[in-house]
Design a protein around this motif. Structure first.
Motif, PDB file in Angstrom:
ATOM      1  N   ARG A  16     -21.798  19.028  52.434  1.00 37.85           N
ATOM      2  CA  ARG A  16     -21.821  17.570  52.502  1.00 37.85           C
ATOM      3  C   ARG A  16     -21.666  17.126  53.945  1.00 37.85           C
ATOM      4  NH1 ARG A  16     -17.165  15.055  53.738  1.00 37.85           N
ATOM      5  NH2 ARG A  16     -15.175  15.996  53.174  1.00 37.85           N
ATOM      6  N   TYR A  62     -14.883  16.316  45.750  1.00 45.35           N
ATOM      7  CA  TYR A  62     -15.587  16.926  46.874  1.00 45.35           C
ATOM      8  C   TYR A  62     -16.222  15.852  47.745  1.00 45.35           C
ATOM      9  CZ  TYR A  62     -18.890  19.749  49.498  1.00 45.35           C
ATOM     10  OH  TYR A  62     -19.598  20.331  50.502  1.00 45.35           O
ATOM     11  N   CYS A  63     -16.805  14.853  47.137  1.00 46.86           N
ATOM     12  CA  CYS A  63     -17.381  13.718  47.853  1.00 46.86           C
ATOM     13  C   CYS A  63     -16.328  12.618  47.884  1.00 46.86           C
ATOM     14  CB  CYS A  63     -18.641  13.223  47.161  1.00 46.86           C
ATOM     15  SG  CYS A  63     -19.966  14.426  47.170  1.00 46.86           S
ATOM     16  N   TRP A  75     -23.060   8.852  47.626  1.00 44.18           N
ATOM     17  CA  TRP A  75     -23.325  10.242  47.987  1.00 44.18           C
ATOM     18  C   TRP A  75     -24.580  10.675  47.246  1.00 44.18           C
ATOM     19  CZ3 TRP A  75     -20.763  12.919  51.648  1.00 44.18           C
ATOM     20  CH2 TRP A  75     -19.521  12.439  52.059  1.00 44.18           C
ATOM     21  N   PHE A  87     -24.931  17.011  49.853  1.00 45.61           N
ATOM     22  CA  PHE A  87     -24.582  15.617  49.616  1.00 45.61           C
ATOM     23  C   PHE A  87     -24.634  14.868  50.941  1.00 45.61           C
ATOM     24  CE2 PHE A  87     -22.899  17.558  45.860  1.00 45.61           C
ATOM     25  CZ  PHE A  87     -23.115  16.602  44.878  1.00 45.61           C
ATOM     26  N   TYR A 115     -24.080  11.176  52.898  1.00 42.25           N
ATOM     27  CA  TYR A 115     -23.268   9.958  52.827  1.00 42.25           C
ATOM     28  C   TYR A 115     -24.104   8.745  53.201  1.00 42.25           C
ATOM     29  CZ  TYR A 115     -19.427   6.814  54.182  1.00 42.25           C
ATOM     30  OH  TYR A 115     -18.574   5.760  54.318  1.00 42.25           O
TER      31      TYR A 115
END
Length: 157
Positions: free
Chosen positions: A7, A44-45, A53, A103, A105
């Motif tokens: 991410r 996790y996000c 995300w 992922f 942002y």
């Protein structure tokens, strides 16, 4: 099957740990919906309000298109037209092995996976009380400033 997830960072302090890679083993029969539910559960996000995300399939033959998206403002993950909640993880994995997902942002952006979801009905009462208190405080301060200005003006006339 092995799933490698990365991410993007959300701030400079978060850059220290970039690309935030997590390697996990999942059952190939697991659905995308269950996988994203697990990602949300593990936090996790980072669940910032207003942040989205978007999940991208790395190394996909059709290029890097978003296949799903999560947000703290939604009750659950959302999916693009190319993917759905019931699609199995092993259907995304290349023949060579590991499934790679990333992922990305997106702050204050329009969702990529679905129509915007606005629901103010789930705001907790404590949050509403705090917002109301701040509003009343601002109004009170503005009123006091106006009152003091009028008093000074009347005194000089």
């Amino acid at each position: 099957m092995r799933v490698i997830v990365t991410r993007e960072s959300v701030c400079m302090a978060d850059d220290v740990h970039a690309p935030h890679q997590v390697d996990s083993d999942y059952d190939g029969d697991m659905t995308l919906g269950d996988f994203l539910d697990d990602v949300i559960r593990r936090r996790y996000c980072t669940p910032y309000r207003g942040a989205r995300w978007a999940m991208f399939h790395k190394g996909a033959s059709h290029g890097e298109a978003p296949i799903g998206e999560v947000s703290a403002e939604w009750p659950g993950p959302r999916f693009t037209d190319e993917a759905d909640r019931e699609r199995r993880l092993d259907s995304l994995a290349p023949a060579s092995g590991d499934l790679r997902l990333e992922f990305r942002y997106h702050a204050q952006s329009v969702p990529l996976a679905a129509e915007p979801y606005y629901d103010n009905t789930h705001v907790p009462p404590s949050t509403l009380a705090i917002r109301t208190a701040f509003l009343l405080s601002d109004v009170t301060q503005s009123w006091r400033k106006l009152r003091d200005r009028l008093r000074r003006t009347r005194g000089t006339v």
